[in-house]
Design a protein around this motif. Sequence first.
Motif, PDB file in Angstrom:
ATOM      1  N   GLU A  47       1.674   0.659   8.037  1.00 43.58           N
ATOM      2  CA  GLU A  47       0.522  -0.100   7.550  1.00 43.58           C
ATOM      3  C   GLU A  47       0.936  -1.539   7.289  1.00 43.58           C
ATOM      4  O   GLU A  47       2.102  -1.833   7.051  1.00 43.58           O
ATOM      5  CB  GLU A  47      -0.013   0.513   6.243  1.00 43.58           C
ATOM      6  CG  GLU A  47      -0.636   1.882   6.422  1.00 43.58           C
ATOM      7  CD  GLU A  47      -1.522   2.266   5.238  1.00 43.58           C
ATOM      8  OE1 GLU A  47      -1.725   1.441   4.335  1.00 43.58           O
ATOM      9  OE2 GLU A  47      -2.022   3.404   5.244  1.00 43.58           O
ATOM     10  N   HIS A 105      -6.210  -4.298   5.129  1.00 36.07           N
ATOM     11  CA  HIS A 105      -5.044  -3.469   5.430  1.00 36.07           C
ATOM     12  C   HIS A 105      -5.387  -2.527   6.572  1.00 36.07           C
ATOM     13  O   HIS A 105      -6.518  -2.519   7.065  1.00 36.07           O
ATOM     14  CB  HIS A 105      -4.514  -2.759   4.190  1.00 36.07           C
ATOM     15  CG  HIS A 105      -5.215  -1.480   3.823  1.00 36.07           C
ATOM     16  ND1 HIS A 105      -6.504  -1.450   3.349  1.00 36.07           N
ATOM     17  CD2 HIS A 105      -4.786  -0.193   3.856  1.00 36.07           C
ATOM     18  CE1 HIS A 105      -6.833  -0.193   3.092  1.00 36.07           C
ATOM     19  NE2 HIS A 105      -5.811   0.591   3.403  1.00 36.07           N
ATOM     20  N   HIS A 107      -4.839   1.350   8.788  1.00 39.71           N
ATOM     21  CA  HIS A 107      -4.596   2.794   8.787  1.00 39.71           C
ATOM     22  C   HIS A 107      -4.183   3.222  10.196  1.00 39.71           C
ATOM     23  O   HIS A 107      -5.008   3.745  10.950  1.00 39.71           O
ATOM     24  CB  HIS A 107      -5.860   3.563   8.381  1.00 39.71           C
ATOM     25  CG  HIS A 107      -6.166   3.535   6.922  1.00 39.71           C
ATOM     26  ND1 HIS A 107      -7.326   4.059   6.399  1.00 39.71           N
ATOM     27  CD2 HIS A 107      -5.461   3.063   5.874  1.00 39.71           C
ATOM     28  CE1 HIS A 107      -7.324   3.890   5.069  1.00 39.71           C
ATOM     29  NE2 HIS A 107      -6.205   3.278   4.744  1.00 39.71           N
ATOM     30  N   SER A 115      -9.235   5.127   1.091  1.00 37.85           N
ATOM     31  CA  SER A 115      -8.760   6.209   0.221  1.00 37.85           C
ATOM     32  C   SER A 115      -9.117   5.873  -1.228  1.00 37.85           C
ATOM     33  O   SER A 115      -9.474   4.736  -1.550  1.00 37.85           O
ATOM     34  CB  SER A 115      -7.251   6.356   0.358  1.00 37.85           C
ATOM     35  OG  SER A 115      -6.609   5.227  -0.211  1.00 37.85           O
ATOM     36  N   ASP A 118      -6.975   3.133  -2.273  1.00 38.14           N
ATOM     37  CA  ASP A 118      -7.465   1.852  -1.744  1.00 38.14           C
ATOM     38  C   ASP A 118      -8.560   1.293  -2.656  1.00 38.14           C
ATOM     39  O   ASP A 118      -8.549   0.117  -3.013  1.00 38.14           O
ATOM     40  CB  ASP A 118      -8.059   2.029  -0.338  1.00 38.14           C
ATOM     41  CG  ASP A 118      -7.011   2.342   0.720  1.00 38.14           C
ATOM     42  OD1 ASP A 118      -5.828   2.026   0.510  1.00 38.14           O
ATOM     43  OD2 ASP A 118      -7.411   2.894   1.764  1.00 38.14           O
TER      44      ASP A 118
HETATM   45 ZN   LIG Z   1      -5.617   2.565   2.957  1.00 39.25          ZN
END
Ligand SMILES: [Zn+2]
Length: 170
Positions: A47, A105, A107, A115, A118
């Motif tokens: 990531e 960001h 994935h 998530s 997140d």
């Molecule tokens: Zn994430």
Amino acid sequence: MSATCATCATAPAPGAVLYVSGPYRVWVRCAVLAKAQRLARVRAPLETGGLLLGQVVDGEAHVLALTGPGRRARRSRLGYEADRARDNRLVARIHPQLHYLGDWHTHPGGPAVLSATDVDSIRGALTTARREVLHLLLAGPADMTSPVASVFTVVGGESAVRRMTPEEAT
Ligand SMILES: [Zn+2]
């Protein structure tokens, strides 16, 4: 216009995509999406992420620039943790005319949804002075070829994260 940006091909304005959720409107430059895709591929399958920078004009956010990860940012398959101190210095020095609007960001090999971790991290950027924070998520196969870009906005006092929809030219 980048050939890697399918969303840009149907954008209502040249060079930028308009994302909308209710009264919230965000313009993201195609060059910003292309840079995020490039950085995502460089770091895959790990990531990565960074900052979204820009301006707010007449209540509409304009994402004009994007930064990559700081050297001390932690990158892994499980998450991305920003190097905040470095990020703040960078904004002041390189982009003095731009403001922090949010983060982005990736994935790699993961879903195009945020998530719980997140969401907690994004909410952490809300302050009494900053009532909205944007987030750009790139999700795709492990090598991050042809990733899907999703734009979210988190609003103070709202329990749900808003997934924004790209407007298409008609
Ligand atoms: Zn994430």
